[in-house]
Design a protein around this motif. Structure first.
Motif, PDB file in Angstrom:
ATOM      1  N   LEU A  59       0.828  -1.193   0.000  1.00 19.56           N
ATOM      2  CA  LEU A  59       0.000   0.000   0.000  1.00 19.56           C
ATOM      3  C   LEU A  59       0.873   1.258   0.000  1.00 19.56           C
ATOM      4  O   LEU A  59       2.085   1.200   0.201  1.00 19.56           O
ATOM      5  CB  LEU A  59      -0.908   0.002   1.227  1.00 19.56           C
ATOM      6  N   ALA A  60       0.223   2.397  -0.174  1.00 16.69           N
ATOM      7  CA  ALA A  60       0.944   3.673  -0.181  1.00 16.69           C
ATOM      8  C   ALA A  60       1.636   3.928   1.153  1.00 16.69           C
ATOM      9  O   ALA A  60       2.717   4.517   1.201  1.00 16.69           O
ATOM     10  CB  ALA A  60      -0.028   4.816  -0.503  1.00 16.69           C
ATOM     11  N   GLU A  61       1.017   3.473   2.237  1.00 17.86           N
ATOM     12  CA  GLU A  61       1.650   3.675   3.552  1.00 17.86           C
ATOM     13  C   GLU A  61       2.962   2.909   3.648  1.00 17.86           C
ATOM     14  O   GLU A  61       3.917   3.345   4.329  1.00 17.86           O
ATOM     15  CB  GLU A  61       0.698   3.237   4.663  1.00 17.86           C
ATOM     16  N   ASP A  62       3.039   1.746   2.974  1.00 16.15           N
ATOM     17  CA  ASP A  62       4.289   0.986   2.958  1.00 16.15           C
ATOM     18  C   ASP A  62       5.366   1.734   2.164  1.00 16.15           C
ATOM     19  O   ASP A  62       6.534   1.772   2.569  1.00 16.15           O
ATOM     20  CB  ASP A  62       4.074  -0.401   2.336  1.00 16.15           C
ATOM     21  N   VAL A  63       4.971   2.318   1.049  1.00 18.65           N
ATOM     22  CA  VAL A  63       5.918   3.084   0.232  1.00 18.65           C
ATOM     23  C   VAL A  63       6.427   4.289   1.020  1.00 18.65           C
ATOM     24  O   VAL A  63       7.620   4.619   0.981  1.00 18.65           O
ATOM     25  CB  VAL A  63       5.256   3.524  -1.087  1.00 18.65           C
ATOM     26  N   ARG A  64       5.520   4.946   1.721  1.00 16.53           N
ATOM     27  CA  ARG A  64       5.927   6.121   2.505  1.00 16.53           C
ATOM     28  C   ARG A  64       6.935   5.749   3.591  1.00 16.53           C
ATOM     29  O   ARG A  64       7.962   6.399   3.764  1.00 16.53           O
ATOM     30  CB  ARG A  64       4.697   6.766   3.139  1.00 16.53           C
ATOM     31  N   GLN A  65       6.608   4.671   4.340  1.00 21.07           N
ATOM     32  CA  GLN A  65       7.516   4.239   5.395  1.00 21.07           C
ATOM     33  C   GLN A  65       8.857   3.790   4.804  1.00 21.07           C
ATOM     34  O   GLN A  65       9.928   4.057   5.372  1.00 21.07           O
ATOM     35  CB  GLN A  65       6.889   3.092   6.194  1.00 21.07           C
ATOM     36  N   ALA A  66       8.814   3.117   3.669  1.00 18.43           N
ATOM     37  CA  ALA A  66      10.046   2.683   3.015  1.00 18.43           C
ATOM     38  C   ALA A  66      10.905   3.868   2.610  1.00 18.43           C
ATOM     39  O   ALA A  66      12.138   3.837   2.733  1.00 18.43           O
ATOM     40  CB  ALA A  66       9.713   1.823   1.792  1.00 18.43           C
ATOM     41  N   ALA A  67      10.273   4.930   2.128  1.00 15.15           N
ATOM     42  CA  ALA A  67      11.029   6.127   1.743  1.00 15.15           C
ATOM     43  C   ALA A  67      11.708   6.759   2.954  1.00 15.15           C
ATOM     44  O   ALA A  67      12.861   7.194   2.879  1.00 15.15           O
ATOM     45  CB  ALA A  67      10.105   7.138   1.071  1.00 15.15           C
ATOM     46  N   LEU A  68      11.023   6.814   4.080  1.00 17.81           N
ATOM     47  CA  LEU A  68      11.591   7.416   5.281  1.00 17.81           C
ATOM     48  C   LEU A  68      12.777   6.626   5.817  1.00 17.81           C
ATOM     49  O   LEU A  68      13.656   7.177   6.503  1.00 17.81           O
ATOM     50  CB  LEU A  68      10.513   7.536   6.363  1.00 17.81           C
ATOM     51  N   LEU A  69      12.830   5.343   5.512  1.00 22.24           N
ATOM     52  CA  LEU A  69      13.935   4.511   5.980  1.00 22.24           C
ATOM     53  C   LEU A  69      15.066   4.395   4.959  1.00 22.24           C
ATOM     54  O   LEU A  69      16.229   4.256   5.333  1.00 22.24           O
ATOM     55  CB  LEU A  69      13.424   3.106   6.319  1.00 22.24           C
ATOM     56  N   ALA A  70      14.731   4.448   3.676  1.00 22.12           N
ATOM     57  CA  ALA A  70      15.718   4.139   2.644  1.00 22.12           C
ATOM     58  C   ALA A  70      16.341   5.357   1.973  1.00 22.12           C
ATOM     59  O   ALA A  70      17.400   5.219   1.338  1.00 22.12           O
ATOM     60  CB  ALA A  70      15.067   3.255   1.573  1.00 22.12           C
TER      61      ALA A  70
END
Length: 685
Positions: free
Chosen positions: A297-308
């Motif tokens: 989901l978009a929330e997964d992409v957002r969290q991934a961006a904040l970590l990566a």
């Protein structure tokens, strides 16, 4: 083996725990870099992860942990046949900052080679870490030669050893986890990019949270086994959740809409290469599996961006890591696809520490460079007020530094024995072999050919029989190697009224900032001394944190007289202390001034005596001449002569200047006065 602190007993640090757990679910994410101040339990949390890692099946007796389902055909202990293996816990191997190259990659077993005459390979830490975790505490302090080896292994998934007649290749796929304190210096960009995720940790400012941290730590120290037993249920549940998420991972679908959001986000933040896109995709997939879902989901992409992405968007070492979350949200909204289902389709969406559903990571920085607290003050400072260039001049507000650029190489003459780095020639433990000698003290690097050559003429007299050589202590030869060392670059910056013109000071700060960037790349320590008014001060004691030096430089005000002698004497005091503290690290004195000296009975003579004091101690020196205008007095050149150093102008400092010279400090040794310095300017290195 001591009982590790339970992972589930770590208080707070949700982002760190989540990043570690995602790597446990999907090792392909590529590891974690943990940045934070000292005393924040970074190492405790990382070491606690080892108890949660699922077991791995290995070929019995294989020193390289081959997978029995797909053994490495080139394993040095092979060949192996496919079949059932032996389960064992996944290893967490720690790489000490001061480890040797032999300990990391392995080497020829010298004892067997000399006694039995056979080539036997002794595996290193990379072999131990295969299919496990390689943990480097204080990774930013790791020597360059070890960083290069880690980069090669991480890129190829294998370690190649070609040395001392040994040619070995073995698989080396590991989860790289590092911790660092940014105050002690930054990582090389190449290694920084190898970490899949990064998190910033800081001690909580909430009294209740701090009390709980202390309470748990004291309970653990009093009875480690009993404390771990009280958390055994939570540890077991978390371990089972990791296994469940790993099993679900292959079923997770990364749709076109999520892929478009990932690509658009990486493009919007202008990250280099494609590794960020791949890491974000793997992280988002692991987040979905951790939450028990089969769709990203978009929330997964957002969290991934904040970590990566925070550590990948840094354009230079002086940029603060972090993301502009408003920009991130706008990008995700703009590229939101039709198949992005806002409703979760599985369990695990609830909040909780480290479960992926507790919201985004805290902002670890801003998208723009931090304000150094200089107050700017640019509007009223177009030109110095009357009198600022002479006695009693007023103080000007700090101005921003000019754009940094690539500088010429400045190095210390001779052959040093300092810390590993990239500036000056040095005898080092690592580098190209230039010869051999009898060891002084303990033997650290055997020169095998020279040792055999020394022992060979005496074999008959020693009654040699069989294949082995008869070696005695007198035969041993130490390899002498030459590489590059890091130096202590001490900047002495003139901040007096004669330098206060806004345009000139901006150029001066830009030059020093450029030299700081060069020092970062060459692994130097840096210090900053400034002088103006009546005295000089140590704006920054010698440190490995170039960021700190850049921040102090940015907030540097100007104005007043020019106590040049005080600046040189203060620098002498700093170097005297550093020689006692770190005698092997050679200094390079960089004086940034127009050469003027005012204040006191005889300021020019005092400055000359202070300069000759540095020269008498053999301190390598460079004077960066900041004088401008049609009429020039050449005072900086005279200062360089007193220092027995070299003098270059701001324009000549640029690597791409018309002069096109690569300047070495050695060129100025023995040069005195302006005439000698000008001769050095004309001489190509």
């Amino acid at each position: 083996m001591s009982t590790p602190f339970p992972f589930t007993a770590v208080v707070g640090m949700d982002d760190l725990r989540l990043a570690l757990l995602l790597n446990a679910v999907s090792p392909a994410v590529g590891g974690v870099l943990v940045r934070g101040e000292k005393g924040t339990a970074k190492s405790t949390a990382v070491r606690a992860l080892s108890a949660l890692m699922p077991e791995v099946d290995v070929v019995a007796g294989c020193r390289f942990s081959c997978d029995p389902a797909s053994p490495d055909p080139r394993c040095p202990d092979g060949p192996h046949e496919s079949g059932p293996g032996t389960p064992r816990p996944a290893r967490m191997v720690e790489l000490p900052v001061g480890a040797s190259e032999d300990r990391l990659v392995g080497a020829l077993d010298i004892e067997r080679a000399l006694s039995e005459g056979v080539k036997a390979f002794e595996p290193g830490l990379l072999a131990d870490a295969h299919r496990g975790v390689l943990y480097v505490d204080e990774v930013n302090l790791l020597h360059d030669h070890l960083v290069d080896l880690l980069l090669d292994a991480a890129a190829m998934g294998a370690s190649y050893v070609e040395r001392e007649g040994v040619s070995v290749r073995h698989a080396a796929r590991f989860l790289l986890v590092g911790t660092m304190n940014p105050e002690e210096g930054e990582l090389r960009p190449q290694l920084l990019d190898r970490f899949g995720l990064t998190v910033e940790v800081a001690a909580s400012r909430e009294p209740e949270s701090r009390v709980e941290v202390v309470r748990r730590r004291l309970a653990y120290d009093d009875d480690p086994a009993g404390f771990a037993a009280r958390w055994a249920g939570e540890e077991t549940a978390l371990r089972e959740r990791i296994v469940t998420a790993r099993a679900l991972l292959p079923e997770v679908r990364l749709g076109d809409a999520a892929l478009l959001q990932i690509a658009a986000t990486c493009a919007a933040f202008e990250v280099d290469g494609m590794r960020a896109d791949i890491v974000m995709a793997r992280t988002a997939t692991a987040l979905a599996a951790w939450a028990g879902r089969t769709d990203v989901l978009a929330e997964d992409v957002r969290q991934a961006a904040l970590l990566a992405l925070p550590h990948r968007r840094r354009r230079n070492p002086f940029d603060a890591p972090g993301l502009d979350e408003d920009k991130l949200d706008d990008t995700l909204e703009e590229f939101k696809g039709e198949d992005d289902d806002p409703e979760p389709d599985g369990p695990g969406d609830g909040g909780g520490p480290g479960d992926g559903g507790g919201g985004p990571a805290p902002d670890s920085g801003s998208d723009a460079p931090e304000d150094s607290g200089s107050g700017e003050g640019d509007a009223p400072g177009e030109s110095p007020r009357p009198g600022t260039g002479g006695p009693g001049g007023g103080e000007q507000a700090a101005v921003q530094a000019g754009e940094p650029y690539r500088t010429k190489t400045l190095s210390v003459p001779g052959l040093g024995e300092g810390a590993a780095g990239r500036r000056s020639r040095a005898r080092t433990e690592h580098g190209r072999t230039t010869g051999s000698r009898r060891p002084r003290g303990a033997l650290t690097k055997l020169h095998l050919a020279a040792t055999v050559q020394a022992a060979a003429p005496h074999q008959r007299a020693r009654g040699r029989s069989g294949t082995g050589l008869v070696i005695r202590k007198d035969d041993l030869r130490q390899a002498t190697r030459e590489g590059r060392e890091g130096n202590l670059v001490l900047f002495v910056v003139d901040a007096s009224g004669s330098m206060a013109a806004k345009r000139r000071m901006s150029a001066v700060k830009g030059a020093v900032l450029s030299l700081l960037l060069d020092a970062y790349q060459r692994r130097d320590k840096v210090g900053l001394v400034t002088f103006r008014g009546k005295d000089a001060e140590v704006a920054l004691p010698p440190t490995s944190s170039v960021d700190a030096a850049a921040a102090r430089l940015e907030s540097l005000p100007t104005g007043g007289r020019t106590p040049l002698a005080a600046g040189l004497l203060k620098a002498h005091d700093v170097l005297r202390v550093e020689r006692l503290r770190d005698p092997a690290r050679r200094p390079l004195l960089v004086v940034v001034t127009d050469g003027r000296a005012t204040g006191g009975a005889d300021p020019v003579a005092l400055a000359a005596r202070a300069a000759r004091l540095h020269a008498s101690e053999g301190t390598a020196s460079v004077v960066v001449d900041c004088e401008s205008g049609i009429v020039r007095l050449g005072l900086a050149g005279t200062l360089a002569g007193d220092l027995e150093g070299t003098c270059i102008t701001l324009d000549e400092l640029r690597a791409d200047s018309i002069a096109g010279l690569v300047r070495d400090v050695q060129g100025a040794q023995g040069a005195h006065g302006t005439q000698g310095v000008q001769g050095n300017r004309r001489r190509a290195a």
